[in-house]
Each structure stands twice: as structure tokens, then as C-alpha cells.
Motif scaffolding. Structure first.
Motif, mmCIF file in Angstrom:
data_model
loop_
_atom_site.group_PDB
_atom_site.id
_atom_site.type_symbol
_atom_site.label_atom_id
_atom_site.label_comp_id
_atom_site.label_asym_id
_atom_site.label_seq_id
_atom_site.Cartn_x
_atom_site.Cartn_y
_atom_site.Cartn_z
ATOM 1 N N ALA A 1 -13.830 11.611 -34.338
ATOM 2 C CA ALA A 1 -12.906 12.819 -34.277
ATOM 3 C C ALA A 1 -11.561 12.450 -33.278
ATOM 4 C CB ALA A 1 -13.506 14.013 -33.653
ATOM 5 N N GLU A 2 -11.777 11.308 -32.466
ATOM 6 C CA GLU A 2 -10.807 11.018 -31.505
ATOM 7 C C GLU A 2 -9.489 10.311 -32.392
ATOM 8 O OE1 GLU A 2 -13.501 7.482 -31.942
ATOM 9 O OE2 GLU A 2 -13.693 9.600 -31.365
ATOM 10 N N GLN A 3 -9.771 9.882 -33.671
ATOM 11 C CA GLN A 3 -9.166 8.995 -34.331
ATOM 12 C C GLN A 3 -7.950 10.384 -35.209
ATOM 13 O OE1 GLN A 3 -10.970 6.658 -37.189
ATOM 14 N NE2 GLN A 3 -11.607 5.621 -35.795
ATOM 15 N N ASN A 4 -8.329 11.504 -35.137
ATOM 16 C CA ASN A 4 -7.609 12.625 -35.619
ATOM 17 C C ASN A 4 -7.386 13.583 -34.624
ATOM 18 O OD1 ASN A 4 -7.009 11.621 -38.722
ATOM 19 N ND2 ASN A 4 -9.175 11.326 -38.331
ATOM 20 N N THR A 5 -7.025 13.407 -33.335
ATOM 21 C CA THR A 5 -7.101 14.602 -32.627
ATOM 22 C C THR A 5 -6.268 15.532 -32.518
ATOM 23 O OG1 THR A 5 -7.647 12.857 -30.639
ATOM 24 C CG2 THR A 5 -6.713 15.042 -30.098
#
Length: 361
Positions: free
Chosen positions: A147-151
């Protein structure tokens, strides 16, 4: 079973056959039919417990839907998102006495929300609206492993959810399903979560937010050693599969609780961690004992007919929810019994003239 057990919590005792005392207590026990959300109301975190509007710890039980992605048909047959409908939600409440359902919306994966935002939002709304109608709690889960790749996209998504459903007591946010083993809590998951929580709290000041933890939401001990501060009403995610995860993971959970953080089991299985195999009956019972003893809410993976051990439904069970026992797998049969029997009503109130209360939560 046609009604959620909480709907038996208060009713007109004078309709019973105990005529000798019915007149004296009927005025004290009004005829009221209550749903889970009516009974418990807004959920808040107090210490290491999630409590209801009465300040009492509670434990909700229900299933998790499978990935809500577009076009993921199993063997070219029924796609998992076909179970994202009002008939399924109503069936679970009326026949399983489910008090909660998890909407596992795939994020960046094929056919997920980032690929089809309008279509996927319609699926979320179908389940959420039905849960509100049935008086159930629902989890909106950003079902992702990175998820951190599309915060920023996650922020925008949860802002939409908060604006649409943040005024209800039914909504629970799950902002990161399962960070991977190499996704560090301190430097990645925690900062991501703080950004998401800040965005949600700008719109919704109080609904419960559940935060994913490292290693497929197992290392709750790391979160307990460095919890998120400056925000209220936060719980942390614990996931397990009984065939793989045993006492060692329960020990981690017990440690996290001892450090003062609240936990929610937003996903668990009776089978192995790969989602397959036969139910580990003995270990599932040990987990249920642990969950009940610690008042943890739990959602079983998953309500789908995929050909794997974790599926609740047998292959190609119709999404219209007109199911019989033949539609449930070995795991589904076990989960059905667990969910149906999770909420127990204490009828001792009849003898004392007190209102009936829910026991075991």
C-alpha cells in the motif's frame, strides 16, 4: 434463525407463559427489536479493548468477502465480486447471526480499485448499504500488500469512504491489509498509517481505524513496542491461519495486548496460510478460546467458492445466497457454527425482571 440475537435482548416478557409474574415486569421490559449496531453503537478503544457505547468490551463475528476485484472468475465461472450484494449480507445476518462483514477491496492488483474505481466503489456501496440496513458493522479494507507504493491513492480512497459513511456507527476502516515480511513497521508501515489516519480524521473524527502490521499482519509485537501516538480510536491488525500459526503467534498477540494496544482479527482461516488444506479443528478451537478470552472481533477468510480449503462456499455456489448446508465446505460448516453461536443471550433476566443482556462478549 430469523433475527440477530441482540434483537432478543429486550422484548415483552408478558407474552411468555409465566402469567403469574408477567404483569409485574412487562412495563419494565419494553418490546424493542435491536440490531448489533443499535445495541452496541459507536465503537471506541479503551486501553487494549474495543468497547461499545455502554463502555463494555465486545467481540463481533462474521466473514470476510474475497478480493473484490473485477473479472476474477474461478475456473471461468463465478467471480468473487458477485458475492458483493445485498442478498448475501442479509443472509449472513438472518441465518448466521453475523454482526460484521469485511469488504476486502483489492487495491492496485489486476481489476482492483485503482484500475476500476467507479465499478469497485459500486461494489463497496452495495455491501456497505446492505450492512447498514441489516444493522451490521462493516470493515472497508484496502486489500493490499504494498500500500505504501500508492499512498496518495489510498488517501483519496479513504477520504471518499469517510465522506460517504463516516457519519454512521457501522463503519470500520482497515487501511492496510497485509504488509509483507520485509516491509518495516518503524520506517514504512507506521509513517504510511499516520498519513492515512490524518486524512481520515480530518473528515471522520471518531470511527474505529484498524492498522495493518508487519509480516502479513502478524508482528503485532513490533507495533506494540512502537505504537502510533497522537490519535485516538486505533486498533492493530492480527491475521492467522490455524493450520500454520499456533501458540507462537498467540504469544505475540498476548504480548501486544499486555503492552496496551487493541487488536482486531480482520482475517483468519481454519486451514493453512496458503489458503488450502483441511481445517485444523483443534487449533481453530484454541484460537477461538483465545479470541473470546480477549474480546477480539474476527472475520473469517473467505466468503467465496474458489477451489481452496479456506473458501466458505463449495464450487460455483450461486451468489443469490439461497444456500443449504451442501453449499458449505468443511471450513464453511465450521465457521458457520462459530459465527452462529458467537453471541449468546443471557435469559436470567426473566427470573429477575431485568432486561435481557448479551452474554459472552
Amino acid at each position: 434463525m430469523n433475527m440477530y440475537p441482540y434483537r432478543f435482548a429486550k422484548f415483552l416478557v408478558s407474552t411468555l407463559v409465566f402469567v403469574s409474574i408477567s404483569i409485574s415486569i412487562s412495563a419494565a421490559v419494553p418490546a424493542v427489536s435491536q440490531t448489533a449496531v443499535e445495541f452496541h453503537g459507536a465503537l471506541t478503544v479503551s486501553g487494549n479493548q474495543i468497547v461499545d457505547k455502554q463502555g463494555s468490551p465486545l467481540s463481533l463475528a462474521g466473514p470476510s468477502l474475497f478480493w473484490g476485484n473485477k473479472g476474477w472468475a474461478t475456473n471461468g465461472k463465478i467471480a468473487p465480486d458477485e458475492y458483493y450484494n445485498a442478498d448475501v449480507v442479509a443472509y449472513l445476518q438472518k441465518n448466521w447471526n453475523a454482526s460484521i462483514i469485511r469488504i476486502a477491496m483489492g487495491a492496485e492488483s489486476r481489476g482492483g480499485y485503482l484500475n476500476d474505481p467507479a465499478g469497485r466503489m459500486a461494489k463497496i456501496e452495495a455491501v456497505a448499504d446492505a450492512a447498514i440496513k441489516q444493522g451490521m458493522y462493516f470493515i472497508v479494507d484496502w486489500h493490499s500488500h504494498r500500500a505504501e507504493q500508492n499512498t496518495e491513492q489510498a488517501v483519496t480512497f479513504f477520504e471518499k469512504i469517510a465522506k460517504k459513511y463516516g457519519h454512521t456507527d457501522n463503519l470500520i476502516y482497515e487501511i492496510y491489509n497485509e504488509p509483507l515480511a520485509d516491509t518495516d513497521w518503524d520506517t514504512v508501515i507506521k509513517p504510511y498509517s499516520e498519513k492515512l489516519i490524518t486524512a481520515i480524521r480530518a473528515i471522520d473524527k471518531d470511527n474505529l481505524i484498524v492498522v495493518g502490521t508487519q509480516k502479513w499482519s502478524q508482528e503485532v509485537d513490533k507495533a506494540a513496542d512502537n505504537p502510533i501516538k497522537g490519535f485516538s480510536n486505533l486498533a492493530y491488525t492480527l491475521h492467522f491461519y490455524a493450520g500454520t500459526h499456533k501458540q507462537k503467534l498467540r504469544d505475540k498477540a498476548a504480548y501486544a495486548l499486555s503492552k496496551g494496544i487493541a487488536l482486531m482479527v480482520t482475517e483468519w482461516g481454519t486451514v493453512n496460510a496458503n489458503g488450502d488444506g483441511q481445517p485444523d479443528v483443534a487449533e481453530t478451537h484454541r484460537w477461538m478460546d483465545f479470541i473470546r478470552a480477549n474480546n477480539l472481533t474476527h472475520c473469517n477468510w473467505s466468503l467465496h467458492s474458489k477451489l481452496e480449503g479456506a473458501s466458505i462456499l463449495t464450487a460455483n455456489s450461486n451468489p443469490n445466497a439461497k444456500w443449504t448446508d451442501e453449499n458449505f465446505t468443511a471450513s464453511g460448516q465450521m465457521v458457520k457454527k462459530i459465527v452462529q453461536g458467537w453471541h449468546k443471550v443471557d435469559y436470567s433476566g426473566f427470573q429477575t425482571g431485568r432486561n435481557f443482556s448479551v452474554k459472552g462478549n
